[in-house]
Design a protein around this motif. Structure first.
Motif, PDB file in Angstrom:
ATOM      1  N   THR A   2       0.672   9.670  -1.186  1.00  0.00           N
ATOM      2  CA  THR A   2      -0.335  10.719  -1.065  1.00  0.00           C
ATOM      3  C   THR A   2      -0.005  11.610   0.127  1.00  0.00           C
ATOM      4  O   THR A   2       0.346  11.135   1.193  1.00  0.00           O
ATOM      5  CB  THR A   2      -1.728  10.098  -0.858  1.00  0.00           C
ATOM      6  N   GLU A   3      -0.130  12.927  -0.104  1.00  0.00           N
ATOM      7  CA  GLU A   3       0.107  13.870   0.992  1.00  0.00           C
ATOM      8  C   GLU A   3      -0.985  13.718   2.039  1.00  0.00           C
ATOM      9  O   GLU A   3      -2.159  13.586   1.723  1.00  0.00           O
ATOM     10  CB  GLU A   3       0.116  15.306   0.454  1.00  0.00           C
ATOM     11  N   ARG A   4      -0.573  13.727   3.288  1.00  0.00           N
ATOM     12  CA  ARG A   4      -1.515  13.563   4.390  1.00  0.00           C
ATOM     13  C   ARG A   4      -2.310  14.841   4.607  1.00  0.00           C
ATOM     14  O   ARG A   4      -1.755  15.934   4.658  1.00  0.00           O
ATOM     15  CB  ARG A   4      -0.753  13.194   5.648  1.00  0.00           C
ATOM     16  N   TRP A   5      -3.610  14.696   4.792  1.00  0.00           N
ATOM     17  CA  TRP A   5      -4.494  15.832   5.085  1.00  0.00           C
ATOM     18  C   TRP A   5      -4.215  16.308   6.494  1.00  0.00           C
ATOM     19  O   TRP A   5      -4.158  15.529   7.443  1.00  0.00           O
ATOM     20  CB  TRP A   5      -5.942  15.388   4.946  1.00  0.00           C
TER      21      TRP A   5
END
Length: 149
Positions: A2-5
């Motif tokens: 998952t791409e980091r916020w």
């Protein structure tokens, strides 16, 4: 994975002279809006330096940061980006004649709090919140901002 916020780190500057707030009229998403002098903190740049630089680039005013008003967050519905804003207070030192302003900037303007309360073209809710907070909240010393090189 998952791409980091990742929120966007920004600064804004409250500059008041003769009960008028220094504002920037600018283009945003094809609309003319009002904002405090504000922008992104560049890599390796200190928060105070960023606030003073953005104010000069957007208004042509040299300012000296004197205090911290607060930290503000806002998620823009137009792009879903969350902005973390360090709002600093600064004194106006002098205006640079014929300063070249950043692209998209129409120009600086001075507004009363009443004018800002009536405006229907504020760039975000943070604009009025910061102005109102300046008038009613405690101002904090700049040494609350601790930056390690």
């Amino acid at each position: 994975m998952t791409e980091r916020w990742t929120p966007h780190a920004t600064v804004a500057t409250i500059v008041v002279k003769d009960d008028q707030f220094l504002m920037v009229e600018e283009w945003s998403n094809g609309q003319q809006v009002l904002n405090q002098p504000a922008g992104h903190i560049e890599q390796g740049e200190a928060v105070i330096e960023a606030a003073e630089r953005e104010t000069l680039e957007e208004t042509g005013w040299v300012v000296k940061a004197t205090g911290l008003l607060g930290l503000y967050t806002y998620t823009a519905p137009s792009n879903g980006i969350t902005y973390h804003r360090y709002c600093l207070i600064a004194d106006a030192i002098n205006e640079v004649p014929n300063a070249t302003l950043d692209e998209g900037i129409i120009g600086p303007q001075w507004h009363s709090i009443e004018s800002l309360r009536k405006a229907n073209n504020l760039r975000s809710p943070m604009v009025l919140t910061c102005a109102e907070d300046y008038l009613k909240r405690k101002h904090y010393p700049l040494d609350l901002i601790i930056e390690h090189p």
